[in-house]
Design an enzyme around this catalytic site. Sequence first.
Site, mmCIF file in Angstrom:
data_model
loop_
_atom_site.group_PDB
_atom_site.id
_atom_site.type_symbol
_atom_site.label_atom_id
_atom_site.label_comp_id
_atom_site.label_asym_id
_atom_site.label_seq_id
_atom_site.Cartn_x
_atom_site.Cartn_y
_atom_site.Cartn_z
ATOM 1 N N GLU A 252 3.743 -9.692 12.090
ATOM 2 C CA GLU A 252 2.944 -8.391 12.225
ATOM 3 C C GLU A 252 2.023 -8.202 11.175
ATOM 4 O O GLU A 252 2.268 -7.152 10.427
ATOM 5 C CB GLU A 252 3.783 -7.103 12.741
ATOM 6 C CG GLU A 252 4.907 -6.722 11.952
ATOM 7 C CD GLU A 252 5.543 -5.391 12.235
ATOM 8 O OE1 GLU A 252 5.713 -5.339 13.363
ATOM 9 O OE2 GLU A 252 6.462 -5.109 11.362
ATOM 10 N N GLY A 254 -1.173 -7.434 8.730
ATOM 11 C CA GLY A 254 -2.291 -6.446 8.624
ATOM 12 C C GLY A 254 -3.291 -7.107 7.776
ATOM 13 O O GLY A 254 -4.465 -7.671 8.206
ATOM 14 N N CYS A 325 -15.142 12.458 -10.997
ATOM 15 C CA CYS A 325 -14.842 12.980 -12.377
ATOM 16 C C CYS A 325 -13.425 12.463 -12.790
ATOM 17 O O CYS A 325 -12.534 13.457 -12.853
ATOM 18 C CB CYS A 325 -14.907 14.591 -12.301
ATOM 19 S SG CYS A 325 -16.527 14.811 -11.613
ATOM 20 N N TYR A 354 -7.108 -1.690 4.235
ATOM 21 C CA TYR A 354 -6.436 -0.609 3.189
ATOM 22 C C TYR A 354 -7.315 -0.316 2.378
ATOM 23 O O TYR A 354 -7.408 -0.395 1.217
ATOM 24 C CB TYR A 354 -5.227 -1.386 2.532
ATOM 25 C CG TYR A 354 -4.155 -1.817 3.301
ATOM 26 C CD1 TYR A 354 -3.372 -0.825 3.871
ATOM 27 C CD2 TYR A 354 -4.087 -3.112 3.614
ATOM 28 C CE1 TYR A 354 -2.262 -1.345 4.540
ATOM 29 C CE2 TYR A 354 -2.850 -3.555 4.435
ATOM 30 C CZ TYR A 354 -2.021 -2.680 4.838
ATOM 31 O OH TYR A 354 -0.916 -3.072 5.535
#
Length: 377
Positions: A252, A254, A325, A354
Site C-alpha cells: 500500500e 503512497g 513570516c 504529501y
Amino acid sequence: MSAPPGFLRDRMRALERLPAYVYDLDGLRDHVAAVRSALAGGPELFYAAKANPDPAILRALEPHVDGVEVASGGELAHVRATLPGARIAFGGPGKTDEELALAFDLGAERVHVESPYELERLAAAGRPAGVLLRANLRFGTAGAALRMSGPFGMDEQALSRCAGILKDAPSLTLRGVHAHLASGLDAPAMIDLAARITDWALPWLRANGVESPEINLGGGMAVDYAAPGSLFDWKAYAAGLPAHPGVTFRLEPGRALTAYHGWYVTEVLDVKTTHGEHYAVLRGGTHHLRTPVTKGHDQPFTLLAAQGTGDTGEHRPTTLVGQLCTPKDVLARNIPCPRLRPGDLVAFGMAGAYAWNISHHDFLMHPHPDFSYPARV
Ligand SMILES: *Cc1c(COP(=O)(O)O)cnc(C)c1O
C-alpha cells in the site's frame, strides 16, 4: 522525473493564476501501469490515499491498482464517494466508533486493527468484517526515513489478546496481518524486511486458524528527492518477495506512486541580497508545499523564465523562500541559479504526494493555489 515534460512547460507558462498545482495525469497513469506490470503475478497493489486524495488522481489510479488504503473516516467517505466500486482497506490509529460504523456502512473490505480495544469495539458491533491485525514488530530497519514504531500496531502480547477476542467474535474473520514498519527503504532493505515479517506471520496465522493468509507489507517505498530519476526498483522487489503459494501479499504505497507527477508552479515576487545571501521570494510558500520543511530537503525545481529574462550565464547560490513570516518558509536553500527576476516562473517537482494536502493552508490567509490537470498533447 522532476523536470516537467515539454507540453507541460507550455501549459505552466500559460497558467492564469499562480501559484498552481499542476498534475500530469497521463504521466501518472504510465508510471503506475509500469509499477503494476513490474508486480505482475505478485503482490496486490493498494494506493495509500493519504499521500494525495485528489479525486482526479484517485480516478487516474483506479484502473491500475487493486484498491485503496484509507486512514480515517474522512478518507473512507471521500474514497467511497469518488470511487464507488473500489476495494478499500481501512487502517490508521485511534478509530472512533463512528469511523468503525462507517467501515461497515461503506463496505471497507478489510479493517486494519490497531489495538485490542479497537477489536473489541469492532466485535461488539456484531457486523461482518475481514480483519488484519497490525503488528508492531521489533525488526531493525536501518536506513529508514521514518520508523513506524511507538503507538502503531501491536506487540506479540497484544496480538495474542486479539486472537482470544476473535475466537468469541463470530462476525469477524481474521484474514491476516498488516505490517507497515518503516518508510524510505530501498528494494533490498524492503525485501529483507518482507522476509522477516513473513517468517513471523505465517506460523502465527496458521496457529490461529487462518487458511489463506494475507500479509499486508505496507508502503514506504523510497522516494529520493535529491535524485528524482532514481525510482524504487519494483521489479527487484517483486522478484525478491518470499514465494508462498496460497498467501496473498499486499502493498500500500503512497509517495512512490504519486510524488513524481505533481508540480507546484509559482512566480518570483522579489529578489534580494541580504548580508551576502541571495534570496528569491516566491508567491506562495510552504503553507502550500510543506514537504521540504518536514523532510528537511531542498525541493527540486525547474526555472521556466516566463519573462524570457533567464540569465544563463552566471550562477549564484540562491535560497527560494515563500511569503510566510517565518524563517522556516524555505523551499530550497543555496541552490546555484541564474540571476532571477520578478515574474520568473519556478516549477517545483516531486510535489504529487504529501504536498498540498499535508500543508498548513490557512497560515497567514494567503489565497489557495489553483489546480490544473492538463492532458498530454
Ligand atoms: C502512510 C502509510 C502508507 C503509505 O506510506 P508511503 O510512504 O506514502 O508509501 C501505507 N500504510 C500505512 C499504514 C501508512 O500509515
